[in-house]
Design a protein around this motif. Structure first.
Motif, PDB file in Angstrom:
ATOM      1  N   UNK A  27      13.770   7.255   1.654  1.00  0.00           N
ATOM      2  CA  UNK A  27      12.434   7.404   1.093  1.00  0.00           C
ATOM      3  C   UNK A  27      12.404   7.472  -0.417  1.00  0.00           C
ATOM      4  N   UNK A  28      11.233   7.063  -0.970  1.00  0.00           N
ATOM      5  CA  UNK A  28      10.881   7.439  -2.332  1.00  0.00           C
ATOM      6  C   UNK A  28       9.433   7.885  -2.401  1.00  0.00           C
ATOM      7  N   UNK A  29       8.639   7.628  -1.380  1.00  0.00           N
ATOM      8  CA  UNK A  29       7.308   8.210  -1.313  1.00  0.00           C
ATOM      9  C   UNK A  29       6.896   8.318   0.138  1.00  0.00           C
ATOM     10  N   UNK A  30       5.842   9.039   0.420  1.00  0.00           N
ATOM     11  CA  UNK A  30       5.522   9.328   1.815  1.00  0.00           C
ATOM     12  C   UNK A  30       4.082   9.010   2.151  1.00  0.00           C
ATOM     13  N   UNK A  31       3.866   8.834   3.448  1.00  0.00           N
ATOM     14  CA  UNK A  31       2.532   8.660   4.003  1.00  0.00           C
ATOM     15  C   UNK A  31       2.257   9.838   4.918  1.00  0.00           C
ATOM     16  N   UNK A  32       1.103  10.429   4.793  1.00  0.00           N
ATOM     17  CA  UNK A  32       0.697  11.466   5.711  1.00  0.00           C
ATOM     18  C   UNK A  32       0.072  10.781   6.918  1.00  0.00           C
ATOM     19  N   UNK A  62       5.713  -2.190   7.752  1.00  0.00           N
ATOM     20  CA  UNK A  62       6.801  -2.306   6.780  1.00  0.00           C
ATOM     21  C   UNK A  62       7.804  -3.392   7.166  1.00  0.00           C
ATOM     22  N   UNK A  63       8.020  -3.593   8.490  1.00  0.00           N
ATOM     23  CA  UNK A  63       9.068  -4.509   8.914  1.00  0.00           C
ATOM     24  C   UNK A  63       8.561  -5.879   9.341  1.00  0.00           C
ATOM     25  N   UNK A  64       7.297  -5.953   9.813  1.00  0.00           N
ATOM     26  CA  UNK A  64       6.794  -7.223  10.332  1.00  0.00           C
ATOM     27  C   UNK A  64       5.355  -7.531   9.928  1.00  0.00           C
ATOM     28  N   UNK A  65       4.731  -6.633   9.207  1.00  0.00           N
ATOM     29  CA  UNK A  65       3.290  -6.712   9.001  1.00  0.00           C
ATOM     30  C   UNK A  65       2.781  -7.939   8.281  1.00  0.00           C
ATOM     31  N   UNK A  66       3.593  -8.580   7.452  1.00  0.00           N
ATOM     32  CA  UNK A  66       3.131  -9.769   6.734  1.00  0.00           C
ATOM     33  C   UNK A  66       3.250 -11.015   7.589  1.00  0.00           C
ATOM     34  N   UNK A  73       7.919  -7.962   6.493  1.00  0.00           N
ATOM     35  CA  UNK A  73       6.960  -6.878   6.312  1.00  0.00           C
ATOM     36  C   UNK A  73       6.150  -7.039   5.046  1.00  0.00           C
ATOM     37  N   UNK A  74       5.098  -6.245   4.921  1.00  0.00           N
ATOM     38  CA  UNK A  74       4.305  -6.264   3.701  1.00  0.00           C
ATOM     39  C   UNK A  74       5.020  -5.426   2.645  1.00  0.00           C
ATOM     40  N   UNK A  75       4.640  -5.601   1.405  1.00  0.00           N
ATOM     41  CA  UNK A  75       5.278  -4.878   0.305  1.00  0.00           C
ATOM     42  C   UNK A  75       5.184  -3.372   0.535  1.00  0.00           C
ATOM     43  N   UNK A  76       6.258  -2.677   0.222  1.00  0.00           N
ATOM     44  CA  UNK A  76       6.305  -1.232   0.452  1.00  0.00           C
ATOM     45  C   UNK A  76       5.135  -0.508  -0.188  1.00  0.00           C
ATOM     46  N   UNK A  78       2.232  -1.503  -0.623  1.00  0.00           N
ATOM     47  CA  UNK A  78       0.955  -1.799   0.030  1.00  0.00           C
ATOM     48  C   UNK A  78       0.803  -1.139   1.393  1.00  0.00           C
ATOM     49  N   UNK A  79       1.907  -0.624   1.945  1.00  0.00           N
ATOM     50  CA  UNK A  79       1.843   0.005   3.268  1.00  0.00           C
ATOM     51  C   UNK A  79       0.851   1.173   3.296  1.00  0.00           C
ATOM     52  N   UNK A  80       0.916   2.117   2.339  1.00  0.00           N
ATOM     53  CA  UNK A  80      -0.056   3.221   2.377  1.00  0.00           C
ATOM     54  C   UNK A  80      -1.496   2.754   2.234  1.00  0.00           C
ATOM     55  N   UNK A  81      -1.718   1.670   1.493  1.00  0.00           N
ATOM     56  CA  UNK A  81      -3.080   1.180   1.266  1.00  0.00           C
ATOM     57  C   UNK A  81      -3.653   0.608   2.552  1.00  0.00           C
TER      58      UNK A  81
END
Length: 426
Positions: A27-32, A62-66, A73-76, A78-81
């Motif tokens: 990790x370097x940032x988190x999603x609640x 993160x792994x397949x979303x794009x 996956x989509x860019x890291x 952009x995952x929280x957005x």
């Protein structure tokens, strides 16, 4: 933030051996995963159930979303957005049903996009979303049902309504003349004049401005502060580099001093710094920008507000620039440059559109694609317009052709009189 409902996602390396246990994530940032409003309104078991549901979705993003077919996956960043926009859709469904569920249907999605169109879904302030924001919220719903389709079966959801493209399509581009005027305005920006040349009244007025800008009491503002402001290369270097790079506001916000490589005459943007993708980029800059950055780098090292910062540029409050502060700066420069905004929408994105437009015109789409850090040519095409200079060149060529044919006694007759290379070059 409760640790049980916290999912950390930058560099998401889920271990395949242990079945993707969330505890193995780097990790370097988190999603609640479970928002505070849900924890306050629903039971503990519903919170745990929702956490399990969302965990699978976030891993998939993160792994397949794009591109699920290519395991892309989509860019890291952009995952929280995307996740947050998805939660907004779910919250709307829960409110309308009056109960909790994870069985979201296409009918729910149809009602949600209609509510977006009718402005029944609004910001927390009560203001309606602009068209581009509605489109992004709609796309998050598409993404969610694509995950459902891939992991649980069923058909993806297809929107029935069309919202406009994002804000960059609504921003006009700067012409070549305006690009130069913008740079020239940056050279005089915040130049308050020599302290000794100012009247006592002007000194007091400008001291008040500098006190606010420098974050110090008015009584502490000195003639040296005036001179330092006059000689600063901070804003000129920022504007010149932006005219070269065509950066999104988020890239300026993230930009670090170490990205700038003067020996190579370029910016080296790492994967974690890229916006909307996870690619490494090498972007060259002009000779003018290199000179300005060299001067700014030397000045920057002596400024107190940069003592504990690695950012290349900070705003006057000592924080990284944001879209809001960049557009505030741009508005001031437009006023100083005398660039009119009547019947036009000029924003920071106008710089990006301008860079893409003229690079494509001068060097071709491939150059524009690389400099704007796009993964596809289609993304670049959205930013590129046919500049007024291209129309003027084409019309001048048509005039020459017309005059030449008339002088030779062979008036133009049909398309066959127009050389194909003239058309292909426009």
């Amino acid at each position: 933030m409760n640790n049980e409902s916290e999912f950390e996602t930058q560099r998401t390396n889920i271990s395949k051996q242990n079945g993707g246990d969330k505890r193995s994530v780097e990790t370097t940032y988190s999603i609640q995963l479970v928002p505070d409003f849900f924890r306050e309104e629903y039971s503990h078991r519903q919170v745990v159930d929702l956490e399990d549901h969302y965990h699978g979705y976030v891993v998939w993003l993160r792994e397949q979303g794009k591109n699920p077919d290519e395991d892309e996956g989509i860019a890291s960043s952009n995952v929280p957005i995307v996740f947050s926009r998805t939660v907004q859709f779910h919250r709307r469904v829960w409110e309308q049903l009056g109960k909790y569920t994870t069985r979201f249907t296409h009918e729910h999605a149809d009602e949600y996009e209609q509510d977006l169109k009718d402005d029944n879904v609004t910001k927390e302030s009560g203001e309606p979303y602009v068209e581009s924001s509605k489109r992004k919220l709609q796309e998050a719903v598409v993404k969610y049902f694509l995950w459902v389709s891939w992991t649980k079966g069923g058909e993806p959801w297809k929107p029935s309504l069309t919202f406009s493209q994002s804000d960059f399509q609504q921003s006009d581009y700067f012409t070549l003349e305006e690009r130069e005027a913008l740079y020239e305005a940056a050279l005089t920006y915040d130049d308050l004049g020599r302290y000794s040349d100012l009247s006592p009244e002007a000194r007091e007025r400008q001291k008040g401005y500098l006190a606010q800008k420098l974050g110090k009491p008015k009584s502490d503002v000195t003639p040296d502060d005036f001179e330092q402001c006059r000689r600063s290369w901070e804003i000129p270097s920022l504007i010149s580099a932006s005219l070269d790079l065509g950066p999104r506001p988020k890239l300026i916000e993230r930009c670090l001093l170490k990205w700038y490589k003067p020996a190579k005459g370029e910016f080296q943007i790492p994967k974690e710094g890229a916006v909307k993708n996870d690619q490494y980029w090498n972007n060259p800059v002009s000779s003018r920008t290199l000179r300005l950055l060299d001067r700014w780098e030397k000045q920057r090292s002596s400024l107190h507000k940069y003592d504990e910062s690695e950012h290349l540029w900070l705003n006057r409050e000592g924080n990284p620039y944001s879209s809001k502060t960049l557009n505030y700066l741009l508005d001031n420069l437009l006023e100083e440059a005398g660039i009119g905004q009547a019947n036009r929408r000029l924003t920071w994105t106008s710089i990006r559109r301008s860079t893409g437009t003229y690079l494509a015109y001068v060097e071709g789409l491939h150059h524009a694609k690389c400099q704007l850090r796009h993964m596809s040519m289609q993304a670049t095409l959205v930013y590129v317009e046919i500049p007024v200079e291209a129309y003027r060149d084409a019309l001048d060529q048509l005039t020459v052709l017309s005059e030449t044919n008339s002088a030779d006694g062979h008036p133009l007759s049909g398309d066959s009189s127009v050389p194909m290379e003239v058309l292909q070059n426009q």
